[in-house]
Structures are given as structure tokens and as C-alpha cells.
Design a protein around this motif. Structure first.
Motif, PDB file in Angstrom:
ATOM      1  N   UNK A 103      41.653  61.843 -92.351  1.00 37.35           N
ATOM      2  CA  UNK A 103      42.921  62.015 -91.636  1.00 37.35           C
ATOM      3  C   UNK A 103      43.586  60.658 -91.429  1.00 37.35           C
ATOM      4  N   UNK A 163      46.564  58.931 -88.867  1.00 35.10           N
ATOM      5  CA  UNK A 163      47.362  59.066 -87.661  1.00 35.10           C
ATOM      6  C   UNK A 163      48.150  57.775 -87.465  1.00 35.10           C
ATOM      7  N   UNK A 181      49.811  55.494 -84.233  1.00 30.88           N
ATOM      8  CA  UNK A 181      49.840  55.342 -82.780  1.00 30.88           C
ATOM      9  C   UNK A 181      50.772  54.199 -82.409  1.00 30.88           C
ATOM     10  N   UNK A 197      49.763  58.517 -77.565  1.00 33.18           N
ATOM     11  CA  UNK A 197      48.551  58.951 -78.240  1.00 33.18           C
ATOM     12  C   UNK A 197      48.754  58.962 -79.742  1.00 33.18           C
ATOM     13  N   UNK A 198      47.678  59.052 -80.490  1.00 32.19           N
ATOM     14  CA  UNK A 198      47.804  59.144 -81.943  1.00 32.19           C
ATOM     15  C   UNK A 198      48.604  60.382 -82.352  1.00 32.19           C
ATOM     16  N   UNK A 200      49.432  62.848 -85.650  1.00 36.36           N
ATOM     17  CA  UNK A 200      48.910  63.261 -86.955  1.00 36.36           C
ATOM     18  C   UNK A 200      49.934  62.981 -88.049  1.00 36.36           C
ATOM     19  N   UNK A 203      46.262  64.920 -93.883  1.00 33.61           N
ATOM     20  CA  UNK A 203      44.844  65.255 -93.913  1.00 33.61           C
ATOM     21  C   UNK A 203      44.421  65.613 -95.333  1.00 33.61           C
ATOM     22  N   UNK A 224      45.793  54.728 -87.833  1.00 29.25           N
ATOM     23  CA  UNK A 224      44.398  55.085 -87.626  1.00 29.25           C
ATOM     24  C   UNK A 224      43.930  56.062 -88.696  1.00 29.25           C
ATOM     25  N   UNK A 228      36.927  58.022 -85.610  1.00 32.87           N
ATOM     26  CA  UNK A 228      38.022  57.125 -85.942  1.00 32.87           C
ATOM     27  C   UNK A 228      37.542  55.740 -86.351  1.00 32.87           C
ATOM     28  N   UNK A 229      38.332  55.125 -87.214  1.00 33.42           N
ATOM     29  CA  UNK A 229      38.149  53.727 -87.558  1.00 33.42           C
ATOM     30  C   UNK A 229      38.872  52.835 -86.566  1.00 33.42           C
TER      31      UNK A 229
END
Lengths: 116, 114
Positions: free
Chosen positions: B33, B35, B37, B42-43, B45, B48, B91, B105-106
Motif C-alpha cells: 500500500x 499512503x 501524510x 492522518x495517512x 490511502x 494498493x 508511506x 508501515x515503513x
């Protein structure tokens, strides 16, 4: 449409105090998952907990506890005896079957500052 | 188990330039995924992948954005003709097909467009 509301944008507590972070969600789906993530100053989101919509049992993990109430669409997070290392931004999040459980909707986060 | 890794961690570019970010998911995770931010949010989307197939794209992903996952392992996110509004943390996350939908998450790539 899905929505996650975290009404508290910033909270400050003194070390050893208990603190509760509120989360209210909206979804039309009957099957969904709720999550809490922690984002420390380093920036990496850390997964804390998952709860599915059929399991309303509260959960405790060490100093962390979660209270899931479908009747009020809330999934609140309590930290007991807070510590400086708990200082971070905490995100509540939601995914449901209409998004194939892949698209996650996050709240805007609550910034927690624990003062020594 | 190594976590999700992202490179570069920081990128500063001038408006109009193209940038590419890379994400390496947790090795046994087939879902990946992206994202975005922005500060104080918040992150959100973006897109995917399941294996190499891109299954969903947010309307946030304008035609200047393209993501690939050619062999079902690492993924790249390219932004063409960057704009100042593209400045954000990007992200990447991954999840296992037999998992219970939690995403890992990375550390993110912070993009600054000047």
C-alpha cells in the motif's frame, strides 16, 4: 463512506497519570476492523491493536487497554501510568468489507505529550 | 523478520522535476500500500497492490502519479512534474494475505518540493 473522528488533537499529561484517547467511527458496513497505531517522533507508524466488529471484548496489554463499544461507535484507548516514552501521535483507523479490507481510513491523530 | 523499508528517507526537489520512491515490503507479504501524510493529518490511502496487480487507486492519485510493482516484490511510486502541494510524507505499508488486515508501515519518504 467511512469516517474516523479523533476529537482530541493534543493532550498533555504528567508522567504516571492515566490518559484516555477517544475514537469515534462511522461506517455503513456491518463487518469492519478497527486499529490503533502509534507514530513516535521518528515517524514510523507502529501497529498496536486490531479489533473486529464482532468482538466487543475489551483488551488489556500491559499498561494499554482498549474499550470497544458498538452502541456508541467508539474504540477508546487508555494508557495507564503514562511514561515519557508514550509521547507520540496516536491514530485510530478503520477498514471494512466495502473496501475489501484493504483501504484503511485514519483519523487525524491525537498528539500525546507526557511530561516528566 | 526485517520490516518495511523505504528509500530515500528524504527528498528535496525543485518544482517541475520528477521523483521516484522505492518501497521494499516484508518479504512474505503479498499486499502493498501507498499512503500520503501531510502535517497534522492522518495517512491518506493512495493505492494498493496484490502481488503485481494494482487493484485500487484513490482519486488523490492524479495522472502525475504512477505506482508499479513489477515482480510482486518491491514497489516504486513516481511523481512527475512535482508541485509544491506534493510536499508530504509518503508511506508504504504491507500486509500478509492470511493476516487479519493489519498493515505494517515503513519509515516513510519525506518529500519537499521547493
Amino acid at each position: 463512506a467511512q469516517k474516523v473522528t479523533q476529537a482530541q488533537t493534543e493532550i498533555s499529561v504528567v508522567e504516571k497519570e492515566d490518559v484516555t484517547l477517544d475514537c469515534v467511527y462511522e461506517t455503513r458496513d456491518t463487518t469492519y476492523y478497527l486499529f490503533w497505531y502509534k507514530q513516535p517522533p521518528s515517524g514510523e507508524l507502529v501497529f498496536l491493536i486490531r479489533r473486529n466488529s464482532f468482538d466487543e471484548q475489551n483488551e488489556i496489554s500491559g499498561r494499554y487497554s482498549w474499550n470497544f463499544q458498538k452502541s456508541t461507535s467508539s474504540f477508546n484507548f487508555t494508557i495507564t501510568a503514562s511514561q515519557v516514552v508514550d509521547s507520540a501521535v496516536y491514530f485510530c483507523a478503520l477498514t471494512s468489507n466495502s473496501g475489501g479490507y484493504q483501504k484503511v481510513t485514519f483519523g487525524i491523530g491525537t498528539k500525546l505529550q507526557v511530561i516528566p | 523478520d526485517t520490516g518495511v523499508s523505504q528509500n530515500p528517507r528524504h527528498k528535496i526537489t525543485k518544482r517541475g522535476q520528477n521523483v521516484t520512491f522505492r518501497c521494499d515490503p516484508i518479504s512474505e507479504h503479498n499486499r502493498l500500500y501507498w499512503y500520503r501524510q501531510t502535517l497534522g493529518q492522518g495517512p491518506e490511502f493512495l493505492t494498493y497492490f496484490q502481488n503485481e496487480a494494482q487493484l485500487e487507486k484513490s482519486r488523490l492519485l492524479s495522472d502525475r502519479f504512477s505506482a508499479e510493482r513489477p515482480k510482486g516484490s518491491f514497489s516504486t511510486l513516481e511523481i512527475q512534474r512535482t508541485e509544491q502541494g506534493d510536499s508530504a510524507m509518503y508511506l508504504c505499508a504491507s500486509s500478509h494475505r492470511t493476516g487479519n488486515y493489519e498493515q505494517y508501515f515503513g519509515p516513510g519518504t519525506r518529500l519537499t518540493v521547493t
